[in-house]
Design a protein around this motif. Structure first.
Motif, short mmCIF file in Angstrom:
data_model
loop_
_atom_site.label_atom_id
_atom_site.label_comp_id
_atom_site.label_asym_id
_atom_site.label_seq_id
_atom_site.Cartn_x
_atom_site.Cartn_y
_atom_site.Cartn_z
N HIS A 1 27.97 -10.76 10.12
CA HIS A 1 27.33 -9.39 10.43
C HIS A 1 25.74 -9.75 10.68
N GLN A 2 25.02 -10.17 9.95
CA GLN A 2 23.76 -10.46 9.73
C GLN A 2 23.36 -11.27 11.18
N GLU B 1 25.23 -11.61 13.91
CA GLU B 1 25.51 -10.58 15.05
C GLU B 1 24.33 -9.66 15.36
N ARG B 2 23.75 -9.30 14.28
CA ARG B 2 22.63 -8.27 14.41
C ARG B 2 21.61 -9.28 15.01
N CYS B 3 21.05 -10.39 14.38
CA CYS B 3 20.02 -11.31 14.76
C CYS B 3 20.52 -11.76 16.67
N SER C 1 22.00 -10.08 18.80
CA SER C 1 21.94 -8.91 19.56
C SER C 1 20.55 -8.70 19.94
N LYS C 2 19.56 -8.91 18.76
CA LYS C 2 18.27 -8.78 19.06
C LYS C 2 17.44 -9.79 19.74
#
Length: 113
Positions: free
Chosen positions: A97-98, A100-102, A104-105
């Motif tokens: 999850h982390q 994937e967030r990184c 995306s950014k």
């Protein structure tokens, strides 16, 4: 139990582990599968995490499918292994999850010109 024993890396081998991610990231860039190096690196990391999650989930499924044993010690060990595997899967899910967030950014950021 299914799976293989995975040896721990020695401290002197740490650079080679990172080099493996960079090599895969470079391949992703060359093949046009990532818009920039940061995204490519995160895709390489995500691929590794997802593979490890799948392996651990298979081990957990094997542990959960085992028939009850007549030996209380074996049952206790299997219960500990199941708990550890569930915790491991949950931790890997958090890492995914982390990452994937990184990713995306990193995908939204524009390279400096």
């Amino acid at each position: 139990m299914t799976g293989a024993i995975i040896p721990l890396r020695l401290k002197r081998d740490q650079a080679s582990a990172l080099a493996g991610f960079d090599a895969l990231a470079a391949e992703l860039l060359v093949e046009g599968q990532a818009p920039n190096l940061s995204v490519a690196r995160l895709d390489a990391i995500l691929g590794k995490l997802r593979g490890q999650r799948a392996q651990l989930a298979a081990i957990l499924a094997d542990l959960e499918a085992r028939a009850p044993s007549c030996d209380a010690r074996i049952e206790a060990i299997n219960a500990d292994l199941r708990d550890g595997a569930r915790e491991g899967v949950a931790q890997i899910d958090l890492f995914i999850h982390q990452a994937e967030r990184c990713r995306s950014k990193a995908e939204q950021s524009r390279p400096a010109i």
